[in-house]
Every structure is written in C-alpha cells, then in structure tokens.
Design a protein around this motif. Structure first.
Motif, short mmCIF file in Angstrom:
data_model
loop_
_atom_site.label_atom_id
_atom_site.label_comp_id
_atom_site.label_asym_id
_atom_site.label_seq_id
_atom_site.Cartn_x
_atom_site.Cartn_y
_atom_site.Cartn_z
N LYS A 73 34.03 15.43 -23.19
CA LYS A 73 32.95 15.15 -22.25
C LYS A 73 31.92 16.27 -22.19
O LYS A 73 30.72 16.02 -22.18
N ALA A 74 32.38 17.52 -22.14
CA ALA A 74 31.44 18.65 -22.04
C ALA A 74 30.54 18.72 -23.26
O ALA A 74 29.33 18.98 -23.15
N ASP A 75 31.11 18.47 -24.44
CA ASP A 75 30.32 18.51 -25.67
C ASP A 75 29.24 17.44 -25.66
O ASP A 75 28.08 17.69 -26.02
N LEU A 76 29.59 16.24 -25.22
CA LEU A 76 28.61 15.15 -25.15
C LEU A 76 27.52 15.48 -24.14
O LEU A 76 26.32 15.28 -24.40
N ARG A 77 27.93 15.96 -23.00
CA ARG A 77 26.97 16.27 -21.94
C ARG A 77 25.96 17.33 -22.38
O ARG A 77 24.76 17.23 -22.07
N ASP A 78 26.43 18.32 -23.13
CA ASP A 78 25.56 19.44 -23.51
C ASP A 78 24.77 19.20 -24.79
O ASP A 78 23.70 19.80 -24.98
N ASN A 79 25.29 18.34 -25.68
CA ASN A 79 24.69 18.25 -27.02
C ASN A 79 24.23 16.85 -27.45
O ASN A 79 23.40 16.74 -28.35
N ALA A 80 24.78 15.79 -26.86
CA ALA A 80 24.41 14.43 -27.31
C ALA A 80 23.00 14.09 -26.86
O ALA A 80 22.57 14.46 -25.75
N ARG A 81 22.28 13.41 -27.72
CA ARG A 81 20.93 12.95 -27.38
C ARG A 81 20.90 11.48 -27.00
O ARG A 81 19.93 11.00 -26.40
N ILE A 82 21.95 10.76 -27.36
CA ILE A 82 22.11 9.38 -26.89
C ILE A 82 23.47 9.30 -26.21
O ILE A 82 24.51 9.51 -26.85
N ILE A 83 23.47 9.00 -24.93
CA ILE A 83 24.71 8.80 -24.17
C ILE A 83 24.86 7.31 -23.90
O ILE A 83 23.95 6.68 -23.35
N ILE A 84 25.99 6.76 -24.29
CA ILE A 84 26.30 5.35 -24.06
C ILE A 84 27.34 5.29 -22.95
O ILE A 84 28.41 5.90 -23.05
N THR A 85 27.04 4.58 -21.88
CA THR A 85 27.97 4.53 -20.76
C THR A 85 27.83 3.20 -20.03
O THR A 85 27.18 2.26 -20.52
N ASN A 86 28.47 3.10 -18.86
CA ASN A 86 28.38 1.90 -18.03
C ASN A 86 27.93 2.29 -16.63
O ASN A 86 27.93 3.48 -16.27
N PRO A 87 27.52 1.34 -15.80
CA PRO A 87 27.03 1.69 -14.46
C PRO A 87 28.06 2.44 -13.62
O PRO A 87 27.69 3.28 -12.79
N ASP A 88 29.35 2.14 -13.82
CA ASP A 88 30.40 2.78 -13.04
C ASP A 88 30.41 4.29 -13.30
O ASP A 88 30.49 5.09 -12.35
N MET A 89 30.35 4.69 -14.58
CA MET A 89 30.39 6.12 -14.91
C MET A 89 29.08 6.80 -14.52
O MET A 89 29.09 7.95 -14.07
N LEU A 90 27.95 6.11 -14.67
CA LEU A 90 26.68 6.69 -14.23
C LEU A 90 26.74 6.98 -12.73
O LEU A 90 26.32 8.05 -12.27
N HIS A 91 27.30 6.04 -12.00
CA HIS A 91 27.40 6.15 -10.54
C HIS A 91 28.38 7.24 -10.10
O HIS A 91 28.06 8.07 -9.25
N GLN A 92 29.56 7.28 -10.72
CA GLN A 92 30.62 8.18 -10.24
C GLN A 92 30.68 9.51 -10.98
O GLN A 92 31.05 10.53 -10.38
#
Length: 771
Positions: free
Chosen positions: A139-158
């Motif tokens: 998760k930390a690697d994606l948060r700091d380095n990814a330029r496209i994040i694929i997720t769902n409303p639940d994870m965006l919200h929480q």
C-alpha cells in the motif's frame, strides 16, 4: 442458436414455455475520424492488439476529455467504453510526468479486471489496485509512487480520504477521476458515493487540483442529470454508439403454472452445458443462486460435468471470487450461476447463452445482463424466465414494455439527512469544514453540522467546524447500506471458519435461528444469531427445505410533504416511521413449496424512518367492497403487494428496495390505508416516484391482477415472496374492485355461481335450437 433452440424444444421438459421470440438485428461498426497526436506508445499498443480505428463514441470522448470537459459515455455492454477513458488518460499521463488518475469501480472484481486491461498497453506508468485485498506492505509503495490508483468507493471513503495527508502528492496532481458503471450508483449506494465524491473534490481544492470526471454507464433515462448529481459537476453526454453487435435471439419464457421456476432454469442450464454452450445464469437473490446451482448439478449427474458449473455472488471471500473469475475467463468453467455481481463489465471470456431467472429489477439491468454474451459480432441467445410475480408476468403480456420501453431513471437523494450526516462528520474529521466547503453540498449540509455541534461531535470556531472526537467516523458509515452494522457468518463445524459477511438488514431476514442458508451449493442451518457481536453461527447440514421469516409491522406518519385528491380518495407522500420485528419462520419443501414446519422467534425490534406514499381509500369504496361480499383487508393487502411489485417499472429500483403495509383502519388517517415506503433510512425517492406516477402505477396494477388466469390469486399477481404475514389475508377480486374505485372507474362484480349456471343453461338451449 437456432440449433440450440431446437434442442430445447425437443426436450421432454419442454411444454410450449416460449411465449415470444424477439430477433434483435446485428449492428455494423461506425468509426470516427482518426485521433491526432496520440502518444506513439499508445498507437503501438493499439496496433499490437489489432485496433486500427476507433468507434465514433470513443473518438468523441477523447476529444471532449482533451478539451478539459467532464463527460458521461452511455453505450451498451461490450462497446469499448474503457477506451473512452484509458486512451485520453494514458495519453495525458505520458505527456505530463506528474499527473495522476483515480479509477473508481463498484466492485473489487472490476478493479482487478481493469488493472489487467491497463497493463495490456505495456506503458511505463506505475499503476495498481488499492483496496481491502491489497497487502499492507504494498500500500505505501502505491500511495507514494503509483500514478494510476484503481480502487472502489468503500476504500476511497475509509482508507484514502481520511488519510489524505499521506496522499497529498497524488491528490495535488490529480488530473482525472474515472467512474465506470455509473448506472450502478443509484439508491442508497449512489447517494453515499455522491458525498464521497464531494469530499474528494473538497480535498482536491485544498491541494490545488481540479480533476475532470469521466463517467461511463449502461443505458439509463437520465445519464447527464444523474452524472451531474453524483459528481456535483456539469458533464457532457456522449451516446453515439459506434460499436458492432451480433444477432441476438431474445426469448421470453413462462414456466408452466405451479412449476417452480428454479427447476426450469436448472434443466435449461444443464441442457446448455451438456451441449457445450458456455452459459451464464443470473438470479435475483443469493440463496436462489445457490438453489439453482444445486439443482443444475443434480440434473447433470455426471460428476465431471457438475464440476464445470459454479455459483458466484457477493459475500464470497476474495480468493474464492478471483479463482472463479479466472476459471471463467480461461474456459475451464463452462457455466456460472450469479447474482448481479457478474452483471458489471468483468471480462469473463466469450459466453454464448444468458439465462435471466426473473426480472433483475430494472430494464437497464436486463440489457446489461443480456450484454454479457455474444460479444463483438457473435450471435447469442438470451432466455428471460418470467417468474411468478406481477412484474415478470406484466412483461410476458406486454412484450413492448421490455423491448420498446426506455430504460428507467437512476435516482439518488443527496439531501437525505440520514446519509449526509455521517459524511458531514467524516468531512470534519478529514479537515475543518469552511463556509466555502459547504457550497459543494446542498443547503442542509451546514444545518447538519450545527446538529453535530449541539451533540458535541464538532466544534464551531472562526466560521469553521472542527472534528471533536477520538474515533474514526468513516468506519461507522457503510456506503453500501443505510445500516452500518455487518454480520459475520461462521461455520461451527470448521472451527468457526468465516464463510460470508452480510449487512444488518440482510442478516435479520436470512440468518435468524433456524434459517436455512446456502453457500456454494451446501446447505447450512443457523444455530444462533448473536446480535451484540454481529455473528451468526451455522452448522452444515443437508436439508430438503428452505425458510421464510414472518414479522410484526406498524407504520407511523411523521410528516406529510405533499397531498392531493385522487378520484375522491386522498393520496399523500411524506415521512414515515416503520417498526418491524421478526416473530417466526416457516419451512417450505425445496421442490413442492409445501409448508413442512416452522418456529417462533423473538428478535430485537428495528425502527426505520423513511419516505413513503400512502392512499386513504374513501368510505364509499370500503362500504361497496364489503357490500359485494369481498374481504376489504384481503383486497387492500393484495393491492399493496401488486403495486410494490410493479413500482420498479417507474423507478429504477428493486422490489427489495420497497416495503409496505395495509390496514382497514389506521389511527392517523382514520380509514382504510395502503402504505408503500422505501426500505432505507431517509428514503431515496422510490416511493415518491410512485406518488408522481400513481395513475399509471395503479392502471398497471389493475391490468396485472385482472388479466392473471388464476382464480383466487397467485405469485404471478398478488402473492409476495417477502410478505411478513405469509400472504394472509389476500382477496384477488377485492383488489380488482378497490383498484377500479381508486381509478374512478365503475366496477362490475363477477357473476355468482347461480348466475353462471343460468348462463350455461341458456347457452345449451341456444345450441340445441341451432341443431
């Protein structure tokens, strides 16, 4: 497909069940002018996939996004909508090295599927799925380095918005927000997501970004309006579909009277699988899905063939779902029985036959499910099984309603205070709420913050509202339901192994003590339901019955919003308080439906404050109904059932989104009253749509009841599968009488037995005279 239809018609179980066949013609592709200045790496990727031209809607979408506009693309399933966002997003990210994009999908399965699609471009852009299944180490690697994040409303919200300080680089460079399957964001879920999007836009403002929104949807009646209400932004509509489509044979199928439709589905599916047709069957409910799977495997008999079909639905654990998706795509599975969980655009390979076991709730969903087969220019067969309820039978009798009627409107209610108040607290937790922030929401947002201040949950200082607490408010807001509680289902025979998760509403109706619950074809009996810990304990046991619960219910009118005279009766819409308690259950034989037992229960009382419509039947109609010797309560009850069954024709909802109550005397209306209400806290407008369309609703209800061939009522007209009183009392003729009077029409009672005998004698005499 003609060959398969002949096999079906020659099968011993076929008895003329096909009542209509609609031949939908193929459609040739329509291409747009070539897009200029697309990055060479994207052109190379398209060329490697054999794509030399883009469809007209794809080209228009790319042009609008390049102009900086937010768009909504509305075209059928498998029309290449993903290209409408992938090409312009990837093109821009390749040309601007800091830009980022957020992709939102309603399910984890779609997120995984889209990740695979993105990686087919083989571009030097770091991407990844960030959801509840993502390992913490990643998760930390994606948060700091990814330029496209694929997720769902639940994870965006929480997970993302409450931790925005860690996401500041990503959010400050956010250029695009993609929201696919827009039509799925309706009702309670859609209302929640509308607030999650506004919370995201507020943080974007703070960090200096203003992303364009790219939304995609199956056909709905109000795509532009719905997209705008969901995002709070102006959007451009693109609906000039240029994708090809193969020929479709769409069959309407009516099972023989009193034949359980599940058995019909099972033999049809087993026939398709035996003849090696790759098939998907959709059902309306989780437990129906499991029963269809059980019967299909029993019909196949051959163990190897039985292994080629499985079930798929919400509640399964992530590893189980991923394995099923992979098996479908690879072809190792021939068939699947699914709830609407596979209705969305997951790539499950080339399927040929779609069986729709009961109307899925909306016309839009019907076409979405049908679109899962026959991709590209391939021919396909869709079999719509009309189950015994008023809406399915309405489509059998009125085929134009299905094939010519426009799709419904998607409804959300951003004003719903019960849903909004939780997001107001989440927003204050994320960052102090300023008066400028309030402009993203409706007027009542500031009022709700004041209520939270009075409760001590926020502090008002210097014009802003500050969060005043130690808890994590997003954890208490379930975006999938108006209920925030989740129940865990555990198998006592496997060390209390977790097998599924349900929300509170479903748990009270499905996993009460004594209930039969089915998972992947295996039956479990619920031994205990611990409400305090949110846990149901199940024991695996082979049984030949299923269960239905009964409830006590009362309705209190809290406020009247609108009212009008309706042919001498009174019609209202407003706020209701609905109190229910599960009091018992019955056992019904799996194949015959015969009641074989039951039990009493004492579960906690549940209170729901929601919106509803109700009609006060005038005294003359009540007196006349009784004067004809008809059961007034049975008639009111029957009208309530049938009207609830048909309201989805006018509002984009499911029968389970609605509830009702009828009584010969309500203490507040002081007369015979029929209530229809939304089943979520605060309501989202479904019953209010019934108020607006009441004449058409009651006309359709009268047609459904009076044209049904049964004598005294049946599941095809006035019985309800979720009636809390086990469909007692019901009076079909009383319902016909009441509906005539509600619509201001004259009612002619049917002839008595003596009058019928006299008519037959007259007819015999007339025939003898002709001889």
């Amino acid at each position: 497909m003609e060959k398969l239809l002949e096999k079906i018609k020659s099968h011993p179980s076929y008895r003329g069940q096909i009542v209509h066949t609609e031949n939908l013609p193929c459609q040739d592709p329509v291409f747009g002018e070539p897009c200029r200045d697309i990055h060479p790496l994207i052109e190379k990727a398209l060329h490697q996939r054999g794509i030399s031209q883009l469809y007209s809607h794809q080209v228009e979408a790319i042009k609008e996004v390049r102009r900086g506009n937010s768009i909504v693309v509305v075209t059928p399933t498998a029309s290449g909508k993903s290209m409408c966002y992938n090409i312009p997003v990837l093109d821009s990210l390749l040309k601007h090295e800091k830009q980022t994009a957020l992709y939102l999908f309603p399910t984890k399965s779609l997120s995984q599927d889209q990740l695979n699609t993105l990686r087919e471009f083989h571009l030097p852009i770091k991407d990844g799925v960030y959801d509840g299944d993502t390992p913490d180490a990643r998760k930390a690697d994606l948060r700091d380095n990814a330029r496209i994040i694929i997720t769902n409303p639940d994870m965006l919200h929480q997970g993302i918005l409450p931790n925005h300080l860690k996401w500041n680089s990503f959010i400050s460079n956010l250029k695009f927000v993609v929201i696919d399957e827009l039509h799925n964001y309706r009702g309670v879920f859609g209302t929640h997501v509308s607030h999650v999007i506004r919370r995201l836009r507020r943080l974007c403002r703070h960090y200096g970004s203003d992303p364009a929104f790219i939304l995609c949807s199956a056909t709905i009646a109000n795509p532009g309006e719905h997209a705008s209400r969901l995002t709070g932004k102006k959007v451009t509509l693109i609906d000039n579909n240029g994708a090809p489509r193969g020929k479709v044979k769409f069959v309407l199928w009516r099972p023989p009277f009193h034949t359980p439709y599940i058995q019909e589905v099972a033999w049809l599916l087993s026939l398709c699988l035996t003849n090696r047709y790759r098939s998907i069957t959709f059902s309306r409910a989780r437990q129906v899905t499991e029963r269809i799977l059980r019967f299909t495997r029993q019909s196949l008999r051959d163990e190897k063939s039985a292994e080629k079909v499985t079930a798929y639905r919400g509640g399964y654990l992530a590893t189980e779902r991923r394995a099923i998706e992979h098996a479908l795509f690879s072809g190792s599975l021939l068939g699947v029985v699914s709830t609407n969980a596979l209705e969305l655009g997951i790539n499950v390979g080339d399927l040929e036959v779609c069986i729709i076991a009961g109307f899925p709730g909306t016309i839009a969903s019907t076409w979405q499910q049908a679109g899962r087969v026959g991709r590209g220019s391939k021919e396909s067969l869709v079999i719509f099984i009309a189950v015994e309820n008023p809406l399915d039978q309405y489509f059998v009798r009125n085929t134009k309603a299905l094939f010519a009627r426009p799709a419904e409107q998607a409804l959300i209610d951003p004003d719903n205070p019960y849903i909004l108040i939780g997001h107001a607290l989440c927003a204050a937790h994320e960052m102090p709420v300023t008066p400028y922030d309030c402009s993203l929401w409706e007027d009542n947002f500031a009022d709700l913050l004041t209520i939270l201040e009075e409760d001590g949950k926020v502090i008002h200082s210097g014009g802003s509202f500050y969060y005043n607490g130690q808890s994590y408010p997003a954890e208490k807001v379930n975006v999938r339901s108006s209920s925030s509680s989740l129940f865990h289902l555990r198998d006592t025979g496997s060390g209390n192994r977790l097998i599924e998760v349900l929300d509170e509403n479903a748990a009270m109706s499905e996993v009460y003590p004594g209930a039969v619950y089915t998972h992947q074809g295996d039956t479990f009996v619920v031994k205990d339901l611990d409400v305090d810990t949110g846990t149901a304990f199940l024991e695996q046991r082979e049984v030949d019955y299923y269960t239905m619960c009964g409830r006590e219910k009362s309705t209190e009118i809290l406020a009247v919003d609108r009212s009008k005279d309706f042919f001498g009766h009174k019609l209202f819409t407003g706020q209701l308080k609905v109190t229910t308690r599960v009091t018992g259950y019955i056992k019904k034989h799996e194949r015959t439906g015969e009641v074989v037992g039951g039990g009493k229960l004492e579960l906690p009382e549940r209170v729901l404050e929601t919106t509803g419509m109700w009609v006060l039947v005038n005294a003359q109609a009540a007196t006349a109904t009784r004067a004809y010797g008809l059961n007034l309560m049975g008639g009111l009850h029957a009208v309530e059932h049938a009207a609830i069954g048909l309201l989805p024709l006018f509002a984009m909802c499911d029968r389970n989104d609605l509830g009702g109550l009828s009584t010969v005397f309500h203490p507040q209306t002081e007369g015979p009253t029929i209530f229809i209400h939304d089943t979520c806290h605060g309501g989202v407008g479904f019953s209010e749509k019934g108020y607006d369309e009441v004449t058409r609703l009651f006309e359709a209800t009268l047609d459904a009841i009076s044209s049904c061939e049964c004598e005294a009522g049946c599941p095809a007209c006035i019985y309800s599968p979720k009636c809390s009183n086990y469909n007692r009392p019901l009076d079909k003729e009383a319902a016909v009488c009441i509906l005539h009077m509600l619509l201001g029409r004259a009612y002619t009672p049917p002839p008595t037995a003596g009058e019928q005998k006299q008519k037959r004698e007259h007819l015999k005499k007339a025939l003898r005279s002709l001889r």
